[in-house]
Design an enzyme around this catalytic site. Structure first.
Site, PDB file in Angstrom:
ATOM      1  CB  VAL A  46      -0.957   0.014   1.217  1.00 42.02           C
ATOM      2  CG1 VAL A  46      -1.755   1.303   1.266  1.00 42.02           C
ATOM      3  CG2 VAL A  46      -1.895  -1.188   1.171  1.00 42.02           C
ATOM      4  CB  CYS A  47       4.144   1.980   1.629  1.00 38.73           C
ATOM      5  SG  CYS A  47       3.766   1.347   3.282  1.00 38.73           S
TER       6      CYS A  47
END
Length: 187
Positions: A46-47
């Protein structure tokens, strides 16, 4: 206790920024709007979607006089390696702060102690070093740079227009409110 309206605590970090390792401290923020975006770790899932979204909107933040600081508990060397190997992260032009001592994550109360990782925390800091916006997500929930941009615009508007407040979904140019006894029960 909430961190809203508190002054950020002193910190020192090494950032990977524009191809160099540079020192960054709380003193570097004085007199400027800043946004801290904490994320769990480099080379994750997700980062990069979040950091890439911020990179895509970075110029808009810069035009508003805002510096973005991404922060994870990785080292500055890891940030460089990620920047060098990921097309998404290669777009980043804002400082990527390293927090291997966990000091900054603890200061902003986003550290997951047993994992040594940060939660997804977003903090808008005014030129006096006070936290004006904070949002903390579970690590499985990504953030939206456009919504962050709107929140910064609202924080800057309120700071420059004492006595006015921004209602839900406010955007620049929209009507604001001036709290008073006359408004009670009429909204």
């Amino acid at each position: 206790m909430s961190l809203i309206n508190t002054t950020i605590k002193p910190f020192k970090s090494t950032a990977y920024h524009n191809g160099k390792f540079v020192p960054v401290t709380n003193e570097d923020l004085a007199g400027k709007w800043s946004v801290f975006v904490f994320y769990p770790a480099d080379f994750t899932f997700v980062c990069p979607t979040e950091l890439g979204d911020l990179a895509d909107h970075y110029e808009e933040f810069k035009k508003m006089g805002v510096e973005i600081y991404s922060v994870s508990t990785d080292t500055h060397f890891t940030h460089k390696a990620w920047h060098d190997t990921s097309d998404t992260i290669a777009k980043i032009q804002y400082p990527m702060l390293a927090d291997p001592t966990l000091q900054i994550s603890r200061n902003f109360e986003v550290l997951i102690e047993e994992e040594g990782l940060a939660l997804r925390g977003t903090f808008v800091v005014n030129p006096a070093g006070e936290i004006k916006v904070m949002e903390v997500h579970d690590n499985g929930i990504g953030r939206d740079a456009k919504e962050l941009l709107r929140k910064v615009q609202a924080a800057q508007y309120v700071a420059s227009h004492p006595g006015e407040v921004c209602p839900a979904k406010w955007t620049p140019g929209a009507e604001t409110l001036t709290p008073s006894l006359d408004l009670v029960g009429k909204i």
